[in-house]
Structures are given as C-alpha cells and as structure tokens.
Design a protein around this motif. Structure first.
Motif, PDB file in Angstrom:
ATOM      1  N   PRO A 131      19.746   9.915 -11.076  1.00 43.42           N
ATOM      2  CA  PRO A 131      19.422   8.487 -11.758  1.00 43.42           C
ATOM      3  C   PRO A 131      20.724   7.922 -11.898  1.00 43.42           C
ATOM      4  N   ASP A 132      22.032   8.743 -11.921  1.00 46.36           N
ATOM      5  CA  ASP A 132      23.050   8.163 -12.174  1.00 46.36           C
ATOM      6  C   ASP A 132      24.049   7.991 -10.970  1.00 46.36           C
ATOM      7  N   GLY A 133      23.559   8.515  -9.958  1.00 48.39           N
ATOM      8  CA  GLY A 133      24.032   8.127  -8.679  1.00 48.39           C
ATOM      9  C   GLY A 133      23.604   7.438  -7.640  1.00 48.39           C
ATOM     10  N   CYS A 134      22.758   6.578  -8.214  1.00 49.44           N
ATOM     11  CA  CYS A 134      21.850   5.683  -7.282  1.00 49.44           C
ATOM     12  C   CYS A 134      21.624   4.205  -7.851  1.00 49.44           C
ATOM     13  N   ASP A 135      21.630   3.229  -7.094  1.00 48.63           N
ATOM     14  CA  ASP A 135      21.354   2.102  -7.855  1.00 48.63           C
ATOM     15  C   ASP A 135      19.778   1.601  -7.572  1.00 48.63           C
ATOM     16  N   GLY A 136      19.199   2.154  -6.750  1.00 47.84           N
ATOM     17  CA  GLY A 136      17.897   1.566  -6.224  1.00 47.84           C
ATOM     18  C   GLY A 136      17.805   1.910  -4.693  1.00 47.84           C
ATOM     19  N   PHE A 137      16.525   1.499  -4.103  1.00 46.51           N
ATOM     20  CA  PHE A 137      16.180   2.068  -2.818  1.00 46.51           C
ATOM     21  C   PHE A 137      15.432   0.932  -2.403  1.00 46.51           C
ATOM     22  N   THR A 138      15.334   1.340  -0.926  1.00 47.02           N
ATOM     23  CA  THR A 138      14.273   0.211  -0.019  1.00 47.02           C
ATOM     24  C   THR A 138      13.297   0.966   0.763  1.00 47.02           C
ATOM     25  N   LEU A 139      12.223   0.383   0.994  1.00 48.92           N
ATOM     26  CA  LEU A 139      11.193   1.062   1.651  1.00 48.92           C
ATOM     27  C   LEU A 139      10.577   0.113   2.811  1.00 48.92           C
ATOM     28  N   HIS A 140      10.226   0.609   3.753  1.00 51.65           N
ATOM     29  CA  HIS A 140       9.289  -0.165   4.751  1.00 51.65           C
ATOM     30  C   HIS A 140       7.730   0.367   5.049  1.00 51.65           C
ATOM     31  N   THR A 141       7.167  -0.642   5.219  1.00 46.54           N
ATOM     32  CA  THR A 141       5.478  -0.304   5.330  1.00 46.54           C
ATOM     33  C   THR A 141       4.968  -1.436   6.453  1.00 46.54           C
ATOM     34  N   TYR A 142       4.014  -0.777   7.196  1.00 49.51           N
ATOM     35  CA  TYR A 142       3.268  -1.581   8.132  1.00 49.51           C
ATOM     36  C   TYR A 142       1.779  -1.282   8.017  1.00 49.51           C
ATOM     37  N   THR A 143       0.964  -2.118   8.921  1.00 55.82           N
ATOM     38  CA  THR A 143      -0.275  -1.846   9.334  1.00 55.82           C
ATOM     39  C   THR A 143      -0.356  -1.679  10.893  1.00 55.82           C
ATOM     40  N   HIS A 144      -1.407  -0.811  11.423  1.00 54.58           N
ATOM     41  CA  HIS A 144      -1.679  -0.504  12.809  1.00 54.58           C
ATOM     42  C   HIS A 144      -2.481  -1.494  13.159  1.00 54.58           C
ATOM     43  N   GLN A 145      -2.041  -2.483  14.005  1.00 54.56           N
ATOM     44  CA  GLN A 145      -3.016  -3.820  14.487  1.00 54.56           C
ATOM     45  C   GLN A 145      -3.002  -4.851  13.352  1.00 54.56           C
ATOM     46  N   ALA A 146      -3.725  -5.627  13.797  1.00 61.52           N
ATOM     47  CA  ALA A 146      -3.593  -7.104  12.863  1.00 61.52           C
ATOM     48  C   ALA A 146      -4.550  -7.411  11.969  1.00 61.52           C
ATOM     49  N   ASP A 147      -5.427  -6.469  11.820  1.00 67.48           N
ATOM     50  CA  ASP A 147      -6.604  -6.708  11.044  1.00 67.48           C
ATOM     51  C   ASP A 147      -6.141  -6.741   9.505  1.00 67.48           C
TER      52      ASP A 147
END
Length: 994
Positions: A270-286
């Motif tokens: 917790p003292d060595g990090c300011d935050g984080f990022t994520l990726h997420t998606y759907t498979h196909q357009a529904d």
C-alpha cells in the motif's frame, strides 16, 4: 488522495482525444487517456503539453510506454534505470497532467521486449549512467568468475518471426493470442479456457514477471515523484490483459492473469503504489453481455467470461490497498464498433455506476472507451450510432464517490489506538502459515483497544501486519503482531471508536417516523441489520429497485457512519423487511418520504392483448441489472402473443409488465417483460387487430405461436382422422400462403407451404388462430418489423432490398436438413437446421447490400462461409457468404444496393450460390441458429423466386437444374432443383464464427 488537479469527477472517458466535445457539451467533462511511446533514452528531454484538455476541466491520464512490438511496453530489465530517467524527463517537460501509467498488458507476450540486453540501446560510457552500467557489468563478471562461472556472451536471441501485420490493427489489439485463454467448449459447456499457458512461437524475448514489473514500476515512480511539482502525482500500475495466460512463473504455473495482477500489488504494497488500471471487454457486441455472470471452464472456472472480468481484478486487490484509485482505461467489444446505438455504452456505464453505488466497494474513477480516432479498426469517430449511445449515457450524473467506501483504515501511524473487530491471535512474528504453535502469544478478544508501535507495516502470507501493544486477560500488556485484514478482506483492525453504536440520532434529526411511506431513489441494498462493513453475504435481504415504496417499521439507528431505517414492503412482488441506509457514504439521498407511489405511465392496461416484436426475456421480477441467472424464466420469440396481468413497474430505467404467454415449448408461463429495451428498442406492442391479419395468396407470413402450428389435409380440427395431420411448422417458420381463407370449427384456415419442423417441405391447411380460454391465440401473423423501421410493410411496399442483381431461385430454404446441420455447432450449440437462404446465383453475380450500414467484418472460412461480408445495420446484421471475391473493406459505409462482391463457390460449398441471412436486434448467438433469422419475409418480393416444392407446383416438362443444384424429389414426388447442404468445419476455440 492525490491532488485533484487535472482530474475529473465523472466516470466517462475516451481513449485518445477527438470526442471530448460530447462530454463538454453534456456538462460532464470526463477523462482522456493518452498513450505515449517515449523510449528509454535517458538524455531525451522531450514532453507533451496536455493543457489544451486539462484547462477545459477534463481529467488527463498519460500512459508511458517504452514502445510497441518488438520494443516492449517496458524495456529489457537492464534498461529499467534508463527508462525511469526517461519517464522523469517526460514528466518534467510536460504540462497539464498529474496521472501516469507505467506500461500496458505486461502479461501479453506481444508486449515483451523482444531483444536481449546487448541489443538494447545503451548509455555511452562517457555519461554518468554509462559509466555506472560499465562498472556494474564488470563487477558482475568478477563475481561470476569467482564463482567459477562465465557470463553468457551478450548476443541477440534468434530473430523472432514477427506476427502477421494487419494494417487495421497495428498495435495487435485484436491478435488471437491476446485473449488466448478463451475458447469454446463442447455443446452445453459454454466458455472454456485453454488448458495450459502458451505463447505464440513468435513471442520470444524477456518475460515480464510480476517481480520484474514491480522493479521497473518502483524505479519509475521514484523518479517521477522526484520531479519538482510532481511529488504527489499518481503513478499507476499498468493494466493486465484479461483472459491471457501467456505469462507463467513459479507459483502461477497456469498463467492466471488475476494472480499476475495480485502478485504485482502484493510486491508493491500500500505504501509503494498510487493506484492501478484495468481493462475489460465483451466478446461480441450484444449489450446484455455487460451484465453476464458467465464463467470460464477449468482451470479458470472462477473467472468471468465477459465485461464483469473487472470484478475479478477488484476482488483480488489486497485489503490494505482497497483505498487506492482505480481506473478502467480500456473497454470495448472484441469486434470493431458497429455504427449502431445498441445501448452497449449506456449499459457499461450503468454497470460501473452501480458498482460505485454499493457501500464497501472500492470506487472506480473512470471507464474509458477504446478508442476515438481512426488509429485502428476499433475507432468510434464518425460512427453516429455509437456516438448517440455515448451521448445517451452522458445524460446521467455518473460520478465516482469522493470518500473511501471501503473498510481499510490504514496505513496507521505509531501511537494510533485501534480496536479488534473479531477474536485475533497475537503473534510473535508477522504471518500465520507454517508457524510453530508457540508463535501465538495470546488470543485478543473482540473490541480490544491496542496501540500501534511501529508506523511501518509488514507484508507476510498475503496479509498486512502491524506491531502492537495489547492488554492481556491478567491485566498485563505485551507486544506482538496482528493482521489488519483477513484473507478474504474482512477488517480485523480499525481506529478505536470508528464504528458508532447503533443508537438513535439526537431528537429532531430523524427524517421519517413510524408508518411513513418512503421511496427509493436508486437501487438500494436491504440488510438484516444496520451497517454494511464486515457483514456476511447472508446479511443481504434484497437489492431494492428504484422507485419502490416501503413502510417505516423501526429506526433510526446509526451504524458505519450512516443512518438506517427498518422498512417493510413488496420488492419485485415479494414481501420483504430489512434495514436500509437513508444516505450513501457520499451524502447522496437513497430514501425520500412520499405519500404514494409515483405515477408510472405505460402503453398498456391490465387485460390488454400484446405481442412481442423482438426477442424478449421473461423474468421472475422487474429489472435486468445484477440479477441471478435463474431470474430468467424463458426466452420468448418475436411475434408471440401475450396478455397483460399486472403493471406497470419501473426498474433499471425501464417499464415492466407482468404477462401471461407461451414459451418455445408451448407451455403457458407468467413473468415480467420490459416494454422496451435500452435505446427505446420496442419489445412489446399492442396485438394487431384481426383486420391487419387478412392475408391474400402470395403472402409470406410467419408462425407466431410459440408451440408451432399443425398442417392438415383439409380445414378444421374436430373429429378428424389421425392421418389428417401432415406435419407441423415450428415457431418462427415462414409460410407461403397459397389459398384461403376458409372457415371451419370456428377458426380461419389458410393453405400454405413451407419447411416443417422435420426439415422437409409440407403443404396443407393451417389455422390462423388456436382456440383459447374464451378467446383465440394467434398462430399465423405478419413478420415482426425490424427495430426502428417499417420493414416489412406490404401496404407501403417497404422491404429490404435484394441481396443480388437479378432474380434467382432458391436451392435451400431456412430450417432444411436439420439432421445434417445438427453435426455442426455455433458458439458450442448444435444447429437446428440450415440457418439462411441459399440463392442459386451463378459465379460472378453482383452481390448487393440489402440496406445501408457499415462493413463489420470481411473474412474467409475455408471450412465454412468461404469469402464472406458481414454488414452492421441499425436493426441488426446481414451476412453474404461463399463469394468469389469481395469488393469492400472492413469499416466501410455502404448504401442499399451497393455492390459488396461477386457470388462464387468458396469455402464449404457444394455448388455456386449465395448464403444469405439476417440477425435482428436483440439476438442470441446460442439460439441454435447462430442468432440468425429467416430473411425471406423481409426481402422485396420482386427479387425472390420461391422453390416449387413449397408451392406444390406440377413438374415442368423439361427441367434444367442450375449449376451445383440437383433434381431432388419433393414430398409429392415432383423433381425440383435442390442444393446439397454445405458442411461446416468444427469450430476453432477462440475464433467465433461470423
């Protein structure tokens, strides 16, 4: 929390600039994510001015990459110090940004540095950095020599074979190996994971393990925070590629991407990090996939298969880090954006808003759409349908909470007094795994006040430990170690007095009194007892929908800093009672006093006959967000008759009605349906009057009864012999009207021909309605119109255009040869029959678009469709297969009648023909048809020559079958041209059919 400069209060965002005007026009200045490939030359002093965006109130995030393939998102480990210096130089030379991401999708093999240390650009020996590198290298050689080892010669690895370049995907966003853990299992098994981690043969280079990434991140964070004016900048951990198991290492042999992410955070702490990022998606357009809880097969059976993969990452955050900022910096569909407003964007933002609204959840500050400009084929720019979807989402006031809604109360400092929330073991050393019995000093009871002795925590066995002084039962005190959180995230230590006792507030502060009616202003969680922190799952009674009216039966009580009321009332038709918070932790009101339920206007009244005009899900209760899988009672096909039983009710921003209808098996069922889908796509309409169903010979109608319709030798159904039944038409089958009407046994009958449920043609008499309880149930009707259009409409002549130039016969109709096609699957589900129309077009025939739209996909399937084109329309999709050649490109806009290519005989084809079908929004790819519908009733009649075998035509005196067709006998022994069915190759895991 870091400085709020250059941040946004809203969760809206786009990848790369271009669409920010829509956010500004809506008064919702969201986020822009920039990506910069800065290299690792420590002498490079260049930067970027982000002030044109931050000065408008937009939040700015910049991702710092070393480069792209083959350079690596971060460089070779020998160059980490140089890369950190380059990051600091870039930050120092830039203006208008305080949030930086280090690298991207480090577990994805394409992001690895593809050269060895010697092949990396190095600082000169004359520079301070170069001298240090030279000295360290010599020192390493000396150590190795003393140990009797020789350092391997620093030669580049064998030159990798680069992945096949795709000019429309220069950054390999859609490369098959990116989501290599995904695939499809056998029929009925659903999503499946690859059994073992496997990188493409071309992916050589230095594997970025969590240890290496953490090393690089620490250096970059330290260097950036040493830049004057940037001491409080957020330096974020790069996003990990979901569904990618190409990076394995000891302790994570299967390459679990969530474990990879968790290991990085645990290494940083917790003292060595300011935050984080994520990726997420759907498979196909529904758009319904946004809310899918589908999981993968072993060994990843606990991992979400769709958009909710973000929840897997959030659950893996160490408890001590659940106060840190989180940003989803990429989201899209795994297919390019189609130019349609499907509601996908709206649902995605609603999902993240819901997550942020739940007490105890770590807030997500941004959901960034990938991407705006035309850098690759996932661009949004110019696609008005997607833009309209985004603008509709911007009408909502979706902000991230400005208070920490999670339970972490650390880091503590020396001298802080904290209390235990449960019975804890005071230990001699940090950690609890494989410890000797005498490591436990004493049991510390719940509610004990202990003093923090050291302001620096320790990490052991995945937990955060603090050295404390605790009182013992005999009155003495002793020192030892206590964990701040449990393995599942339960808080063990919190500031003394942080949790207020459940007592009433002072007189005059109560908003309600016993017996008052209150109205929910959002989806609100009802609990068995006041408070939300450290509660078991069983404490949740229900998630109460928006605009639900309840009665106050007890309260108020104060717990976890909130005021709680005990409420009673019907929730989705079920009587419930429990405790609900009046406000959320941000101060947003959840409950309001009311005198009566707000008026809800709908199109219908109780008792009205209605019918579905799209594929509709019948549910146990109103609403579709965050519902369990068993909430779905049945999937109801378009054109199905129903009757309104109750309603309307508002839930998830839709109007819902309780209806009685029939499912696909013909069974009577009751449940709730939405009047329309997000984006105002109609689902229910008033049943058309009988006058509208007056057919004439030559009409193409469809079976609207869910149970299908029997075909008889003569009109009437009473007192008929068994052999009077010739067969039956399945629900949604197309019927060609030959004669009628006739009246018999109180029903209207029509003579028609089509493909029966057994896949063979049948010609006979069909009732337009079936007798019901005091009324009739429609069996035959007009085809439901395409969403948002008047197609088809016989009176006005509105139809889709022809898929070719000229007029041609049909070699295979919809639903034919079910036994043959059942051997093949679509998304793991066996086909129910031929899922299109095969037109007997000679090779070279111009193939044309049936409606305006965008080219969603151009491809080639050797064991399937051959050369094909898939178009996206406002109402759905159309596909054109077995082409000889294609004349359009992916992403191209086309108008009705534009030439897409030339007909041919490619792929698994048994003769020259055009395979044509349509998908109608919303659709399900796992319905046994691949989501396709019979296009015949929607095509302009002038273009269609129906086969004689459904018209009972006499055999011609001389018949010449078109090329590829054969003279096959009909049910009445007539020889007519038929096309042999085309086989399909087995599905390829991870590569869905078009």
């Amino acid at each position: 929390m870091a400085s709020s400069r250059f941040e946004s209060d809203f969760i809206f965002g786009i990848h790369e600039p271009g669409g920010e005007g829509h956010m500004l026009a809506a008064g919702k200045p969201g986020w822009i994510v920039f990506t910069e490939a800065i290299g690792h030359d420590p002498n490079n002093q260049s930067g970027k001015d982000f002030r044109p965006y931050s000065n408008q109130g937009l939040g700015v995030i910049c991702r710092l990459n070393n480069g792209y393939h083959p350079d690596g998102t971060i460089p070779h480990s020998s160059q980490y110090a140089n890369f950190a210096r380059r990051c600091a130089n870039f930050v120092a030379a830039s203006r208008g940004c305080k949030i930086w991401i280090i690298g991207n999708e480090m577990n994805y093999a394409i992001e690895r540095p593809q050269v060895t240390r010697a092949a990396q650009p190095a600082a000169t020996a004359a520079s301070p950095q170069g001298g240090l590198v030279t000295m360290l290298t010599a020192l390493m050689d000396l150590v190795q020599a003393l140990l009797g080892r020789k350092r391997p010669p620093a030669e580049p690895a064998a030159a990798p074979i680069p992945p096949t370049p795709d000019p429309e995907d220069p950054l390999f966003h859609g490369a098959p190996e990116r989501f290599n853990a995904l695939g499809r299992g056998p029929a009925g098994e659903g999503p499946q994971a690859a059994a073992t981690p496997q990188a493409a043969p071309s992916q050589v280079g230095e594997v970025i393990t969590p240890q290496l990434y953490a090393q690089c991140y620490r250096l970059c964070r330290q260097a950036i925070r040493q830049v004057p004016g940037h001491e409080d900048d957020q330096v974020l951990v790069g996003a990990v590629a979901p569904w990618n198991n190409q990076t394995s290492y000891p302790g994570n042999e299967i390459g679990d991407w969530v474990r990879y992410f968790q290991d990085i955070l645990s290494l940083l702490g917790p003292d060595g990090c300011d935050g984080f990022t994520l990726h997420t998606y759907t498979h196909q357009a529904d758009p319904s996939l946004i809310h899918s809880d589908a999981k993968m097969n072993p060994p990843f059976q606990n991992r979400h298969y769709e958009f909710r993969a973000y929840r897997d990452f959030m659950a893996a955050v160490p408890p001590s880090m659940r106060h840190l900022p989180v940003y989803i910096t990429e989201t899209d569909q795994d297919v390019p954006w189609a130019n349609v407003n499907s509601g996908w964007v709206q649902r995605a933002y609603a999902e993240i808003h819901w997550w942020n609204s739940q007490p105890g959840n770590q807030p997500i500050r941004a959901l960034v759409l990938y991407r705006w400009p035309k850098i690759d084929k996932w661009y949004i720019e110019g696609k008005q349908g997607v833009i309209d979807d985004f603008r509709a989402a911007l009408q909502h006031d979706y902000r991230w909470p400005k208070v920490v809604t999670t339970s972490p109360q650390g880091p503590f400092k020396a001298g802080d007094v904290v209390r235990t929330t449960t019975v804890l073991n005071l230990r001699r050393t940090p950690g609890y795994l494989n410890q000797p019995a005498d490591d436990v000093i004493a049991e510390i009871p719940t509610g004990t006040r202990v003093t923090i002795l050291d302001g620096q925590s320790r990490q052991a066995d995945g937990l955060t430990w603090w050295r404390v002084r605790a009182p013992l039962a005999d009155g003495r005190t002793t020192d030892g170690w206590l964990a701040q959180f449990g393995p599942t995230g339960t808080t063990f230590l919190e500031p003394a007095g942080a949790e207020e006792p459940p007592t009433p507030p002072p007189p005059g502060e109560a908003s309600f009194k016993m017996g008052d009616l209150v109205l929910t202003r959002d989806v609100v969680r009802m609990r068995r007892s006041p408070g939300y922190r450290n509660k078991p799952e069983a404490d949740i009674v229900a998630d109460v929908p928006l605009n639900t009216v309840l009665t106050v039966v007890a309260g108020p009580r104060r717990a976890d800093g909130l005021i709680w009321w005990q409420l009673r009332g019907k929730v989705a038709g079920v009587q419930r009672e429990g405790w609900m918070a009046e406000l959320d932790p941000t101060g947003r009101r959840l409950l309001d006093k009311t005198t009566a339920p707000p008026p809800i206007s709908g199109k219908f009244q109780v008792g009205d006959p209605v019918e579905t005009v799209n594929y509709v899900r019948l549910r146990r209760s109103p609403g579709f967000l965050n519902k369990p899988p068993d909430d779905v009672l049945a999937d109801i096909w378009p054109g199905t008759a129903a009757r309104i039983l109750a309603g309307p009710q508002a839930a998830d921003e839709l109007i819902w009605w309780q209806v009685e209808t029939t499912d696909s098996q013909g069974r009577r069922v009751q449940g709730w349906m939405a009047e329309s889908a997000p984006g105002d796509i109609p689902l229910l309409v008033s049943r058309r009057p009988s006058a509208d169903q007056a057919f004439t010979p030559g009409d193409l109608v469809v079976v609207v009864g869910s149970a299908g319709a029997r075909v008889r030798r003569s009109p009437g159904y009473q007192n008929k012999p068994a052999d009077d039944v010739l067969g039956d038409f399945a629900s949604r089958a197309t019927v060609y009207i030959l004669d009628g009407p006739r009246t018999a046994d109180g029903l209207t009958w029509w003579r028609g021909g089509g493909i029966g449920s057994n896949g063979r043609e049948v010609v006979g008499w069909v009732a337009q309605q079936a007798p019901g309880d005091g009324s009739t149930i429609p069996l035959l009707g007009r085809a439901p119109r395409l969403p948002g259009t008047e197609i088809p409409d016989k009176a006005t002549g509105r139809y889709l255009g022809a898929p070719f130039q000229g007029q041609f016969g049909i070699g295979q109709l919809w639903g034919e040869n079910p036994d043959f096609y059942a051997r093949f699957t679509y998304d793991g589900v066996p086909l129910k029959g031929h899922n299109g129309i095969d037109f007997l077009t000679p090779t070279g025939t111009p193939i044309t678009a049936v409606d305006g739209g965008q080219v969603a996909l151009v491809g080639f399937e050797a064991g399937g469709f051959g050369h094909f084109v898939l178009l996206a329309h406002s109402w759905g999709q159309s596909i054109y297969a077995h082409l000889d050649r294609v004349a359009v490109q992916q992403g191209q806009q086309v108008a009705r009648g534009d030439v897409l290519g030339r007909s041919g005989n490619t792929g698994a084809s048994t003769g020259p023909h055009l395979h044509f079908a349509i998908r109608i929004n919303p659709y399900s790819r796992t319905d046994g048809w691949g989501g396709f519908s019979d296009p015949l009733p929607y095509l302009t009649p002038e273009a269609v020559i129906l086969p004689g075998y459904i018209q009972a035509l006499p055999a011609p005196q001389a018949m010449v079958a078109p090329e590829g067709a054969v003279a096959a006998p009909s049910a009445e022994g007539i020889l007519l041209p038929r096309l042999a069915p085309s086989p399909l190759a087995p599905e390829t895991p991870g590569t869905p059919r078009p």
